[in-house]
Design an enzyme around this catalytic site. Structure first.
Site, PDB file in Angstrom:
ATOM      1  N   HIS A 171       0.827  -1.203   0.000  1.00  0.00           N
ATOM      2  CA  HIS A 171       0.000   0.000   0.000  1.00  0.00           C
ATOM      3  C   HIS A 171       0.868   1.262   0.000  1.00  0.00           C
ATOM      4  CE1 HIS A 171      -2.435   3.151   1.957  1.00  0.00           C
ATOM      5  NE2 HIS A 171      -3.387   2.653   1.183  1.00  0.00           N
ATOM      6  N   CYS A 221      -2.145  -2.147 -16.133  1.00  0.00           N
ATOM      7  CA  CYS A 221      -2.279  -0.994 -15.236  1.00  0.00           C
ATOM      8  C   CYS A 221      -1.656  -1.264 -13.872  1.00  0.00           C
ATOM      9  CB  CYS A 221      -3.740  -0.574 -15.094  1.00  0.00           C
ATOM     10  SG  CYS A 221      -4.752  -1.833 -14.325  1.00  0.00           S
TER      11      CYS A 221
HETATM   12  C1  PEP Z   1      -3.316  -4.548  -9.832  1.00  0.00           C
HETATM   13  O1  PEP Z   1      -3.686  -5.435  -9.085  1.00  0.00           O
HETATM   14  O2  PEP Z   1      -2.375  -4.660 -10.649  1.00  0.00           O
HETATM   15  C2  PEP Z   1      -3.974  -3.233  -9.777  1.00  0.00           C
HETATM   16  C3  PEP Z   1      -3.645  -2.280 -10.630  1.00  0.00           C
HETATM   17  O3  PEP Z   1      -4.869  -3.020  -8.796  1.00  0.00           O
HETATM   18  P1  PEP Z   1      -4.478  -2.683  -7.275  1.00  0.00           P
HETATM   19  O4  PEP Z   1      -3.016  -2.397  -7.234  1.00  0.00           O
HETATM   20  O5  PEP Z   1      -5.326  -1.542  -6.889  1.00  0.00           O
HETATM   21  O6  PEP Z   1      -4.879  -3.948  -6.591  1.00  0.00           O
END
Ligand code: PEP
Ligand code: MG
Length: 849
Positions: free
Chosen positions: A426, A802
């Site tokens: 995080h 992403c």
């Molecule tokens: C991912 O899991 O790659 C993503 C972009 O979502 P998050 O990092 O919010 O879980």
């Protein structure tokens, strides 16, 4: 292809000689270019890699013949010439050929002092670097008949041999010593660390000495025409009258400035003709060698000699400015300018950095999670960070790990340091998004929250209020403040970004959750927003309480009432994003995290919540217990929540559509992209799609307006990748969430990976942290399967990444090769991703440019 013949064992550098960078090294090739430019370069002979390799094994070339190239026995120098100047090489050796006879002749020619200096220096250099004798025995600096005699005696005592008088013997031994130095283990390791291949060769150049010690104005110096720190066009350099080699750079008081300077005399005043000639040569070198060069020169009785020229050393900021200036002056092509700047080097320009010239007192070492540097007083809670920001005091938020509750604290802090976590934990993800320096998973750091202190590996205790510096570029925390370099988002940087945009053939979007992020995304020229994590919008103080009311709702009516309050807030969020992005694509991910992340974790917070919701404390604790999961990352989150509590997605879809209509009414045409997280089955998509279509229809009717939207799926579970063929029936785009996909493919928690990633990478279990650089073998195969199957069902399906890998140059190469439409990464990584993508396109012989 024409086969290259083996080079001659040595070659006189003339305009037409066969001198190759790949055979004789960069210095030899550069000297040939200077000769071709008609520069006054003394006679020079180049020895290719093959000759030097044989020398190291004891086979000397025809040294008398080499010396004969220089005519009547002048002194010569030998310099290294590796293929890439950055790989280094043994130091230059000057004045070879100096002996008793030559000393006597030079005493008549140049005077006693100059002749003594030359002879003593040569004996010393030869003793230390060729015969490898103890430097302490040869450290005298005052040259005289007696110190020369002492040095000769010391040489004899140490080697049981007389100091060699024969120039052929001297040169043979110098060449061999330099060849052997190149083969040494330390030298090899050093150059390999700079990217040299294991079998990198060394060339040598033997050059007639330009003395710099004669009568009239004589001396040596270096000059360059751009500043190494800023890249600005500026004449800088040093000149030492009666000096040799690079002696002018040692920093004594006798050196002259290049141009007129209030601090002291300059070459421009002392020898205006030589200075003017140097400036003309500098201009010529820049245009014809297509580079900013540093020229090493000697003046002999007023006459100029050019001994050498090298690319000027430069930091990232200077590299950008120099490349852009050269292109804007028409000296190089724009594509060439792009290729001259390393994508990762842009980090240095985007954030404040610790000045590498200063000293650093390291207190902790962890993962360099978000680049840049910041100093501030240590705080241990988000509330303290906010209080500190309110007082206008910079602070560093130190936490065991961060949770969504810390977002406001992170916004308020200048930097973040955590005891736990990895590249996609995080703290790391949020900090990168905010452009906030962060070090996570700092090993050896022991936090004591009660005492408001932490202990570091060397036993020191850092307390709340103590000042530290977080260097998120190196992964260090430092005691106190240190000198910093400011970011440089200047016109040269902007120009380079625009050119990269033209050159790259894969889109680059930004992960942006807030108006601030969206503004940064636009500033860095992102092609749109590739991921808006909507949950980050619910952590604002006023929304958190409503969110909690929604979670605690006992009836559908109560839940609807809470969502009704959240709706206008979300509508404003999206309206702002659409407004800032001005019609560029915006991809909004529906709510993803487990609900318990919105609930208080400590007793105090629970009590406050009970008061706010007017519930008994026992009710609150019971409900929180009920929501607690053994492994929340694999539990009730993402689409699972969307299916079990569908009203949340309904509310979000409504807010998106209403904001779309508002944008349209303001003249901005938006086709929102709505993305479903954590999908693993086709049916999940069908269920969500039918509800969202229904919301769209309802909004169209209620508002009497038309709009389009696209629905897509985040592929972040291995099953979604495998089943993307059927999922793509209902998804117009597939966006690979490689953070979760990496976590689930490895079965490795992204929040805990930091605990053992160091030893794992050191012992080559993993070549790199897979949360940082895409695991192309494993996770990459899932990306290929997912994209192939998705495209088979729907050939025009839009493919993207992403996860954090979207900003990683090597991972971008993978996505480009796999035919993805775009990558999406934190706004501050957009320039790096863009330049990396441009490099990949420019370096691809099959690219359709
Ligand atoms: C991912 O899991 O790659 C993503 C972009 O979502 P998050 O990092 O919010 O879980
Ligand atoms: Mg995810």
């Amino acid at each position: 292809m024409q086969k290259m013949t083996a080079p001659e064992p040595y070659a006189r550098i003339t305009p037409t000689a066969d001198i190759r960078n790949s055979a004789h090294g960069g210095r030899a090739k550069c000297l040939q270019r200077l000769v071709r430019l008609d520069m006054p370069v003394p006679a020079t002979v180049a020895l290719p890699f093959g000759t030097v390799r044989k020398l190291a094994m004891g086979h000397a070339p025809d040294v008398p013949a080499i010396l004969a190239e220089f005519g009547d026995g002048p002194l010569v120098s030998v310099r290294p010439s590796s293929e890439d100047p950055d790989w280094g090489g043994p130091g230059a050796i000057l004045n070879i050929g100096m002996n008793q006879t030559r000393h006597a002749a030079l005493t008549d020619e140049l005077g006693q002092e100059a002749a003594d200096t030359l002879y003593l220096r040569f004996i010393q250099t030869f003793a230390v670097h060729v015969a490898r004798l103890d430097p302490d025995e040869f450290s005298t600096t005052r040259a005289s008949a007696s110190t020369i005699a002492q040095a000769l005696k010391a040489f004899e005592d140490e080697t049981d041999d007389l100091f060699p008088q024969d120039p052929v013997t001297q040169l043979t031994q110098v060449l061999r010593a330099m060849a052997q130095a190149w083969e040494g283990t330390t030298a090899r390791l050093l150059r390999q660390a700079k990217g040299a291949p294991a079998d990198a060769g060394l060339g040598l150049v033997v050059q007639e000495m330009a003395m710099g010690l004669g009568p009239g104005e004589s001396g040596s110096g270096v000059i360059q025409f751009a500043n190494s720190a800023t890249g600005q066009r500026q004449i800088v350099g040093r000149y030492l009258s009666k000096g040799q080699g690079r002696a002018s750079l040692t920093g004594g008081s006798a050196e002259l400035f290049m141009t007129r300077d209030p601090r002291g005399p300059s070459l421009e005043e002392r020898s205006p003709e030589a200075f003017a000639q140097l400036c003309a040569l500098g201009d010529k070198a820049r245009v014809r060698l297509r580079e900013e060069m540093q020229i090493e020169f000697t003046i002999e009785n007023g006459g100029l000699k050019v001994l050498d020229a090298v690319r000027i050393a430069r930091n990232a900021r200077a590299a950008v400015r120099i490349a852009v200036d050269l292109a804007q002056d028409g000296v190089i092509e724009r594509d060439d300018a792009l290729l001259r700047v390393q994508p990762r080097a842009l980090t240095e320009l985007l954030h404040k950095q610790v000045d590498p010239r200063g000293s650093r007192d390291r207190v902790a070492l962890g993962i360099a999670a978000s680049p840049g540097a910041a100093a501030g007083k240590v705080v241990f809670s988000s509330a303290a960070a906010q209080a500190s920001a309110a007082r206008g005091e910079a602070c560093i938020l130190v936490r065991r790990e961060t949770t969504p509750e810390d977002i406001r604290g992170m916004h308020a802090a200048a930097g973040v340091l955590t005891e736990r976590g990895g590249m996609t934990s995080h703290a790391a993800v949020i900090a990168r998004g905010l452009g906030l320096p962060a070090v996570v998973g700092a090993s050896g750091l022991v936090l004591n929250r009660r005492d408001k202190s932490f202990r570091v590996a060397d036993g020191r205790v850092i307390r709340e209020g103590d000042v530290i510096t977080v260097d998120g570029t190196s992964g260090e925390a430092l005691a106190g403040t240190v000198d910093m370099l400011e970011p440089a988002l200047d016109d040269a940087f902007q120009a380079l970004l625009e050119w990269a945009e033209d050159a790259c053939d894969i889109g680059v979007r930004a992960n942006a959750d807030t108006p601030e992020d969206a503004k940064n995304a636009r500033m860095f020229g992102a092609d749109g927003i590739g991921l808006c994590r909507t949950e980050h919008m619910f952590f604002e103080e006023d929304r958190l309480t409503v969110m909690r009311e929604m979670i605690f709702a006992n009836t559908a009516q109560d839940r609807a009432a809470a969502l009704e309050q959240l709706l206008p807030m979300q509508r404003v969020d999206f309206t702002r994003l659409f407004d800032i992005m001005q019609g560029s694509p915006v991809c909004i991910r529906l709510f993803d995290p487990p609900l318990h992340e919105f609930l208080p974790h400590d007793r105090e917070g629970m009590r406050e919540l009970a008061t706010a919701l007017d519930l008994p404390l026992s009710d609150v604790t019971r409900r929180i217990d009920a929501l607690t999961e053994f492994n929340p990352m694999l539990g009730m989150r993402g689409v699972r929540l969307g299916i079990t509590v569908p009203e949340i997605y309904d509310m979000q879809a409504r807010a998106i559509f209403e904001a779309t209509i508002t944008a349209q009414r303001n003249g901005i045409i938006v086709v929102p992209e709505i993305m479903i997280p954590l999908v693993s089955a086709k049916r999940e998509v069908e269920l969500v799609k039918s509800r969202i279509d229904a919301v769209a229809a309802a909004v169209r009717t209620a508002e009497a307006a038309e709009f389009d939207y696209r629905l897509g799926v985040m592929v972040e579970t291995p099953r979604a990748a495998l089943r993307s063929g059927e999922i793509a029936h209902h998804a117009s785009f597939l966006s690979f969430g490689t953070n979760d996909l990496t976590q689930m493919t490895y079965g490795l928690s992204r929040d805990d990976a930091g605990r053992f990633m160091g030893p794992y990478v050191q012992q080559e279990v993993f070549p790199e942290d897979p949360f940082h650089s895409l695991d192309v073998e494993g996770v990459g195969e899932l990306l290929e399967i997912g994209s192939d199957r998705g495209r088979k069902t729907r050939p025009d399906v839009v493919l993207s990444v992403c996860g954090e890998h979207g900003g990683n140059p090597e991972s971008i190469a993978f996505c480009r090769n796999a035919g993805f439409n775009y990558v999406s990464c934190s706004p501050f990584r957009v320039p790096i991703a863009r330049l990396a993508a441009a490099h990949h396109a420019l370096n691809d012989p099959n690219a359709d440019m």
